[in-house]
Design a protein around this motif. Structure first.
Motif, PDB file in Angstrom:
ATOM      1  N   ASN A 104       4.750  -2.556  -5.364  1.00  0.00           N
ATOM      2  CA  ASN A 104       4.857  -3.055  -3.999  1.00  0.00           C
ATOM      3  C   ASN A 104       6.268  -2.804  -3.462  1.00  0.00           C
ATOM      4  O   ASN A 104       7.091  -3.712  -3.408  1.00  0.00           O
ATOM      5  CB  ASN A 104       4.542  -4.553  -3.983  1.00  0.00           C
ATOM      6  CG  ASN A 104       4.118  -5.042  -2.609  1.00  0.00           C
ATOM      7  OD1 ASN A 104       4.425  -4.402  -1.609  1.00  0.00           O
ATOM      8  ND2 ASN A 104       3.434  -6.161  -2.558  1.00  0.00           N
ATOM      9  N   ALA A 123       2.954  -3.827   5.073  1.00  0.00           N
ATOM     10  CA  ALA A 123       2.188  -4.326   3.935  1.00  0.00           C
ATOM     11  C   ALA A 123       0.766  -4.686   4.350  1.00  0.00           C
ATOM     12  O   ALA A 123      -0.200  -4.415   3.625  1.00  0.00           O
ATOM     13  CB  ALA A 123       2.887  -5.538   3.325  1.00  0.00           C
ATOM     14  N   ARG A 141      -1.457  -4.589   1.074  1.00  0.00           N
ATOM     15  CA  ARG A 141      -0.663  -5.149  -0.020  1.00  0.00           C
ATOM     16  C   ARG A 141      -0.345  -6.619   0.238  1.00  0.00           C
ATOM     17  O   ARG A 141      -0.355  -7.086   1.380  1.00  0.00           O
ATOM     18  CB  ARG A 141       0.628  -4.357  -0.211  1.00  0.00           C
ATOM     19  CG  ARG A 141       0.415  -2.930  -0.708  1.00  0.00           C
ATOM     20  CD  ARG A 141       1.726  -2.285  -1.100  1.00  0.00           C
ATOM     21  NE  ARG A 141       2.573  -2.028   0.046  1.00  0.00           N
ATOM     22  CZ  ARG A 141       2.660  -0.863   0.671  1.00  0.00           C
ATOM     23  NH1 ARG A 141       1.909   0.152   0.277  1.00  0.00           N
ATOM     24  NH2 ARG A 141       3.477  -0.701   1.699  1.00  0.00           N
ATOM     25  N   THR A 186       1.600  -9.949   0.946  1.00  0.00           N
ATOM     26  CA  THR A 186       2.797 -10.269   1.730  1.00  0.00           C
ATOM     27  C   THR A 186       3.495 -11.523   1.200  1.00  0.00           C
ATOM     28  O   THR A 186       4.409 -12.040   1.853  1.00  0.00           O
ATOM     29  CB  THR A 186       2.427 -10.496   3.207  1.00  0.00           C
ATOM     30  OG1 THR A 186       1.572 -11.649   3.321  1.00  0.00           O
ATOM     31  CG2 THR A 186       1.726  -9.283   3.802  1.00  0.00           C
TER      32      THR A 186
END
Length: 399
Positions: A302, A359, A364, A366
Motif C-alpha cells: 500500500n 486509495a 485500497r 484508507t
C-alpha cells in the motif's frame, strides 16, 4: 450452503462492518480486523487505555450473530476456574454427585469476550490456555475433556502482561489491535454531540450462527492463495528479520487463514496484495515495534499508506516543536507558525486528501491515511488554539 449463500454471508458481514464503523468513530480498521479474525476462527486482543470503547465495540459486534451463545467475563487475579467454565452443582453435590453446570459459561459459548485477559488467575491459567488453544475444558472432577463450540474470542486489556504466565496467553492471541482516544477533533465533537442528541435507531444487520460457522469451516479455507502472495509473505518475513523482528513459524502459518478471511469478506475467491494489510496486527510483540511492522507491510502492499506514515513523522515533529516552545511569547509562537508550521501542515493535509482519493479509486484500505489525517487535524487544532489563540471550533475543518 451454496456459493450464492456464502456471498450473501460475506455481504452481511460487510454491512455489519459499515454500520459499526459509523457508530464507533475512527474504528473502521478495528471493526474489520475483528470480523476477519472471527472468520479465520482465531482470537484477538484489543489493547488500549480505559474509555476507548473496547468492551462496547466487542459486545455490539458479537451481538450481531443470531443464535450464537455469547459469554463475557471481567477477569481478576482471584477469578476461579469454576466461575469461567462452570460452577459446582450444589443440588447434585447434596446427593453425593460432583458435577459442574456448564450452561451460560465459557464451555457452551460460540463467541466469548474476555476483558482484562492478562489478569487471569494462576489457578485458571492452564484451563484458559486449553480453552483458547484446543477449545477444550478439563472438568474439576477429572472426567473426560469437554469440547467447547468456541469460534473465536475477543479479548481486551489496558496494558500488556508483565508476568511470564500471562505472556503465554498473549502468545496465543494471533491478532493484536491497538486503540487510542479519538485523534480527529471533528470526530471528538461528534462524540460530544451524540451524548445529548437522540439519533435515529441505527441499521442492524445480523448474520445467522450457522452461516458464520459455514464461512469459518468451509468457505474461508477454500479461498485461493496465489504463488505471488506466498512470495510477498516471504519477502515481508525477510524484511522484518533484517530489522530483528522475528515471528514464530506457527504465527506465520496461522496468519494465512487471516489473509483468506480478508479476501472472503471482500467477496473474492483469491487472496490479493491488499489483504496483506491485516498482518500489521499480527507480526509484533511490543507496541514499540508496531510502527516498524506497519511500514514494512505497507511498503509492500500500500504505497499511498506508506507515504501517509512518512507524513505522520513530519506532523509529530511539528507537535514536538510546539511542546518545546511552551512558555514562549505569543509573538514567538505566531512567528513559528507563519514561517514553519502552517505551510508544512497545509501541505501534509492536502497530500493526505489526494492519497485518500487515490486509495479509494484503487480499492485500497484508507485506515492508515485516515489515522494520520486525524493526527494532522489534531495538531492543527492545537496550533490554532495554543499558538495563535484562535477558537478552533470557528475555523472550517480543512488542511
Amino acid at each position: 450452503m451454496s456459493a450464492e449463500e456464502a456471498r450473501g454471508t460475506a455481504g452481511k458481514l460487510r454491512a455489519v462492518c459499515g454500520e459499526l464503523a459509523e457508530r464507533f468513530y475512527e474504528r473502521d480498521d478495528v471493526v474489520r480486523t475483528l470480523v476477519v479474525t472471527l472468520l479465520a476462527g482465531r482470537h484477538s486482543l484489543v489493547l488500549g487505555p480505559p474509555g476507548t470503547a473496547k468492551s462496547e465495540l466487542a459486545r455490539e459486534l458479537t451481538g450481531r450473530i443470531d443464535g450464537a451463545a455469547y459469554w463475557e467475563i471481567l477477569l481478576s487475579k482471584f477469578t476461579a476456574p469454576t466461575r469461567m467454565f462452570g460452577p459446582i452443582d450444589v443440588a447434585a453435590l447434596a446427593r453425593g454427585e460432583y458435577r459442574q453446570v456448564y450452561e451460560g459459561r465459557a464451555t457452551t459459548a460460540h463467541i466469548a469476550f474476555i476483558d482484562e485477559i492478562f489478569k487471569c488467575s494462576t489457578a485458571a491459567l492452564n484451563e484458559t490456555l486449553g480453552y483458547l488453544n484446543e477449545r477444550i475444558y478439563h472438568p474439576e472432577n477429572g472426567g473426560a475433556p469437554v469440547h467447547c463450540p468456541l469460534i473465536g474470542a475477543i479479548t481486551a486489556s489496558n496494558e500488556l502482561p508483565e508476568a511470564a504466565d500471562a505472556a503465554a496467553i498473549y502468545d496465543r492471541l494471533l491478532v493484536r489491535i491497538e486503540v487510542g482516544y479519538l485523534a480527529d477533533p471533528a470526530n471528538f465533537a461528534a462524540l460530544v454531540r451524540s451524548a445529548v442528541s437522540r439519533p435515529p435507531a441505527p441499521a442492524r444487520t445480523t448474520v445467522e450462527l450457522d452461516a458464520l460457522r459455514h464461512a469459518v469451516t468451509e468457505a474461508v479455507p477454500t479461498v485461493d492463495v496465489p504463488d505471488a502472495i506466498v512470495d510477498a509473505v516471504c519477502t515481508l518475513r525477510a524484511a522484518l528479520r533484517r530489522k530483528e523482528l522475528v515471528a514464530s513459524d506457527r504465527r506465520w502459518r496461522q496468519a494465512v487463514g487471516l489473509l483468506q478471511a480478508s479476501a472472503y469478506l471482500d467477496g473474492r475467491a483469491a487472496v490479493a496484495e491488499t489483504d496483506l494489510s491485516v498482518l500489521t496486527h499480527v507480526l509484533w510483540d511490543s507496541p514499540a515495534d508496531r510502527p516498524t511492522v506497519e511500514r514494512e507491510v505497507l511498503h509492500l502492499v500500500n504505497p499511498d499508506a506508506k507515504e501517509a506514515l512518512d507524513l505522520a513523522d513530519t506532523i509529530e515533529d511539528l507537535e514536538a516543536q510546539l511542546d518545546a516552545m511552551a512558555g514562549q511569547s505569543r509573538e514567538a509562537l505566531s512567528d513559528w507558525v507563519i514561517k514553519n508550521a502552517h505551510g508544512k501542515l497545509a501541505r501534509a493535509g492536502n497530500r493526505l486528501a489526494r492519497l485518500r482519493d487515490e486509495a479509494v479509486v484503487a480499492g485500497r484500505s484508507t485506515a492508515a491515511i485516515d489515522r494520520v489525517t486525524g493526527r494532522q487535524r489534531a495538531v492543527r487544532t492545537r496550533i490554532l488554539t495554543e499558538a495563535l489563540g484562535v477558537d478552533a471550533s470557528m475555523v472550517p475543518a480543512k488542511p
